[in-house]
Design an enzyme around this catalytic site. Structure first.
Site, PDB file in Angstrom:
ATOM      1  N   ASP A  10       0.867  -1.169   0.000  1.00 24.51           N
ATOM      2  CA  ASP A  10       0.000   0.000   0.000  1.00 24.51           C
ATOM      3  C   ASP A  10       0.911   1.229   0.000  1.00 24.51           C
ATOM      4  OD1 ASP A  10      -2.314   1.563   0.229  1.00 24.51           O
ATOM      5  OD2 ASP A  10      -2.110   1.639   2.411  1.00 24.51           O
ATOM      6  N   ASP A  66      -1.697  -1.296   6.118  1.00 20.65           N
ATOM      7  CA  ASP A  66      -1.929  -0.732   7.448  1.00 20.65           C
ATOM      8  C   ASP A  66      -3.390  -0.396   7.720  1.00 20.65           C
ATOM      9  OD1 ASP A  66      -2.106   1.416   5.670  1.00 20.65           O
ATOM     10  OD2 ASP A  66      -1.445   2.851   7.181  1.00 20.65           O
ATOM     11  N   ASP A 111      -6.867  -2.668   3.269  1.00 21.45           N
ATOM     12  CA  ASP A 111      -5.870  -3.690   2.916  1.00 21.45           C
ATOM     13  C   ASP A 111      -6.227  -5.084   3.419  1.00 21.45           C
ATOM     14  OD1 ASP A 111      -4.106  -1.741   1.772  1.00 21.45           O
ATOM     15  OD2 ASP A 111      -3.495  -1.174   3.796  1.00 21.45           O
TER      16      ASP A 111
END
Length: 777
Positions: free
Chosen positions: A293, A540, A544
């Site tokens: 990410d 995080d 995700d």
């Protein structure tokens, strides 16, 4: 405005329309206990232990201690995993202000019901999916969507549970609560129990399954053969059969794997890395594709002002001191809470010497904020395209140029205040007719410490890097260029990818993706796996968690959401990317050392199987006692492999685990079988009725096992030689001192000569078998 009555609240609670946390889909404690204790493997060992006890030979039942310890470790690991998953929740439990009838009260989030009217303000987390009734809000949905910009929402628009209020306040009605909310649906999918794949664990499971299938019928045949042909008593036949079956079970290997992985986890914990699933250490060492990410993962999510560009032909001649004074006063008046505002406050000390008449808070709809000062006019900070939708093309092009390089641009502009003040009093937001650009402020989201060096390490190891972000593709591409990602200019806007087939096609050629939804991140992982890749996902946020769940190895940052952390195999507690190479190194060490140890452990399994066949075909009784194999296993395998598994071994993981193991196992096991077969034949022919065959086979097996240690652990470093020769000496000392316990007897001179001859010939036999096995495997 009125809220729900107490009677309405009770009815909805009884109907299950409350905001209670989602129930987990993890296995119950009873299921975990059943799956770990009531296994064929444990049942088999318990049966063998009972047989030894009934035969009155307690000393031959020492193997049961290893079985109990190994089962205990498995139980502890799975119960711990269940507790972690059960604690998963996207919504931070807290209290929220709710309107009940005509009074505003504060209650825990899980006591809310469908239709409740709540008061949300800056800093609050949206407790359930809601619709704004009155007011307006700036909403940060980055944990859900991955987009770092706040979204401006007004009456009639919906809010997603799990997002945060950046600014503003509003009355909102809850439209989806509990299990039906957006965040809960993501959590529910992620919470479903999934055992992550591990080649090491799968190989062990496969071996145990094969052994479990073979060992029963083979043991029965061997027992019947011994009873019918050996002439020994029932007790001796039972003990000999148990010895053969125990020899085929590599119980020490499973224990060593658990201990080695646990030791690795402890070493990583000292580096602030929490390993939540032990086998993921091995999996990460095999990964060939690392998905990341951007917001909060590659970057810290904190903005920093990098540069101020004074514009030509600006009405005011700003120097650094004048600019600091103006923006310092603006930021004192404005109450915006976002990364850009924080960066401005860090760069310009707050000042109060200019008197403000009116403040215009930032809005993602307007894309600017402003302050009207009594003696200094109207000043604005915002996006160039919104402050100047027409005209000043040069300024807009300049801002666009820096934006394409990864900067966030903020334009400072000023103008007269009279007309603006009048419009504000009438509730209208307008800009001065004489508004003029003064300066461009450039900001950048800060990369995490050592992220470039860490990603360079992975690229050097042949691991492909892919960035999957909810941000604009151009912004993601700029970050990709900054970290030196190859082919970063070929970025993809995932909002244009409509099907899984399109995602799979782009996954083979592109590395940078923007506007990626949570579901698309998951599909990207699945597409890569379908093409045979081993994937790791680093994230995080809530956006995700679907990808984290599907990845072969999932890694969360310590400052991420509890949902991402609780779901992941590995947590970087300090959010420090620089420890990832150490995790990979530890994984390689585990695989490399366990592969060598597996070769040693499986020698016993293979030669026990082959020797059992030899005994069934033309022998009378199995030549070993269980306690003899226990000593051989301890000093030739268990003790040396434990110490040798601690040495550094960071070579790249390549090839099939089982094939690499059997390349070293089969030649040594074959040599031991041939030597023992010759010894059994010689004793039966030259010394019929003698009981020294067990002693002869014990000596031959012990010697050849020690020779196998030297062949498996190459090159012979000083540490390896120290361990191998120490255990070799200890083995023969224990054999001499414990003759009675080990049931060892005297050996005739002729058999001593044969033993020496076989020991001398063993290396030659092993080399011949190696030359035969290697081309096949």
């Amino acid at each position: 405005m009125n809220g729900l009555s107490e009677a309405e609240v009770r009815r909805r609670q009884e109907a299950g329309l409350s905001n209670k946390s989602v129930q987990t889909n993890t296995r119950t404690y009873g299921q975990i206990l059943k799956d770990n204790v009531l296994t064929f493997f444990n049942l088999l060992n318990t049966s063998l232990f009972a047989a030894v006890l009934l035969a009155g030979s307690l000393r031959n039942g020492l193997f049961m201690g290893t079985i109990l310890f190994n089962t205990g470790i498995g139980l502890i690991q799975e119960i711990r995993a269940k507790r972690i998953l059960d604690r998963m929740t996207v919504i931070t439990q807290g209290k929220i202000q709710v309107l009940r009838e005509e009074s505003l009260t504060e209650i825990p989030m899980d006591e809310l019901v469908l239709g409740d009217v709540v008061w949300l303000k800056a800093g609050d987390q949206v407790p359930a999916d809601a619709r704004i009734l009155e007011g307006s809000l700036e909403v940060n949905e980055s944990l859900l969507t991955g987009e770092s910009d706040s979204v401006y929402k007004t009456a009639g628009q919906e809010l997603l549970s799990g997002s945060y209020i950046s600014s503003g306040n509003a009355w909102c009605s809850l439209v989806s609560v509990g299990a039906s909310s957006y965040a809960a649906s993501l959590t529910r999918q992620a919470k479903a129990y999934r055992r992550h794949e591990s080649e090491l664990r799968n190989t062990m499971d496969r071996l145990l399954k094969i052994i479990s299938i073979v060992i029963g019928p083979l043991g029965i045949v061997l027992f019947l053969r011994s009873v019918l042909t050996s002439g020994a008593g029932l007790r001796a036949c039972v003990v000999n059969t148990v010895a053969a079956m125990i020899g085929m079970i590599p119980e020490g290997l499973i224990l060593l794997i658990s201990i080695t992985l646990t030791g690795c986890a402890i070493r990583l914990a000292r580096k602030k890395t929490l390993v939540q699933e032990l086998f993921c250490i091995e999996t990460l060492a095999r990964v060939d594709t690392l998905c990341l990410d951007k917001t909060g993962t590659l970057t810290t999510g904190e903005m920093k002002m990098e540069k101020i560009i004074s514009l030509k032909d600006a009405p005011h001649d700003f120097d650094k001191e004048k600019l600091s004074r103006l923006i310092g006063n603006m930021m004192y008046v404005l109450r915006d809470e976002n990364p850009t505002a924080a960066a401005l406050r860090n760069s310009f000390p707050l000042q109060t010497d200019l008197r403000a008449e009116k403040a215009i808070p930032f809005s993602s709809e307007r894309k600017y904020s402003g302050v009207i000062f009594e003696d200094a006019g109207a000043w604005y900070l915002g996006a160039a395209d919104f402050l100047f939708p027409s005209g000043h093309e040069t300024v807009r092009e300049l801002c666009s140029k820096y934006a394409s390089e990864g900067y966030r641009t903020l334009l400072l502009a000023g103008g007269s205040k009279e007309k603006v003040l009048k419009n504000l009093e009438e509730g209208r937001f307008t800009l001065p007719d004489d508004l003029a650009p003064e300066a461009v402020l450039l900001f950048q989201d800060q990369l995490r410490k050592d992220v470039c060096e860490t990603l360079e390490y992975f690229r050097a190891q042949g691991v492909e890097i892919k960035i999957l972000s909810g941000d604009a593709p151009e912004t993601v591409a700029a970050v990709a260029r900054k970290i030196g990602l190859p082919r970063s200019q070929y970025y993809v806007d995932a909002s244009r990818l409509r099907t899984y087939a399109q995602i799979k096609k782009t996954s083979r050629s592109c590395n940078v993706y923007g506007r990626v939804s949570p579901a698309q991140k998951r599909e990207m992982i699945l597409a890569l796996q379908a093409d045979g890749h081993k994937t790791a996902m680093v994230g995080d946020g809530v956006n995700d968690i679907l990808a984290l769940k599907e990845a072969d190895c999932s890694i969360a940052l310590g400052n991420g959401t509890s949902a991402a952390k609780n779901l992941s195999n590995i947590i970087l507690m300090d959010s420090d990317f620089s420890v990832l190479p150490e995790v990979v190194a530890q994984g390689r060490k585990v695989i490399g050392n366990i592969r060598l140890a597996s070769s040693m452990f499986l020698i016993k399994t293979v030669f026990s199987f082959l020797l059992c066949l030899v005994t069934i075909i033309w022998g009378k009784s199995y030549p070993f006692q269980p306690v003899q194999l226990t000593l051989i296993g301890a000093f030739s395998v268990g003790i040396p492999c434990f110490f040798l598994s601690q040495e550094p071994n960071y070579s790249k993981v390549e090839g099939n685990f089982l094939k690499n193991v059997f390349r070293k196992t089969l030649p040594a096991a074959g040599t031991i079988t041939i030597c023992n077969g010759i010894a059994m034949l010689a004793v039966s022919l030259a010394y019929p009725g003698s009981d020294m065959v067990g002693t002869v086979c014990f000596l031959l097996t012990g010697w050849n096992y020690m020779a196998a240690l030297r062949r498996v652990y190459v090159p012979p470093t000083r540490f390896r030689c120290l361990v191998i020769y120490t255990v070799q000496m200890a083995f023969f000392l224990c054999a001499v001192a414990g003759q009675r316990l080990l049931l060892l007897g005297s050996v005739e001179f002729g058999m001593i000569i044969l033993v020496l001859a076989l020991i001398t010939a063993s290396p030659v036999v092993t080399r011949i078998l190696e030359n035969a096995v290697n081309p096949v495997l």
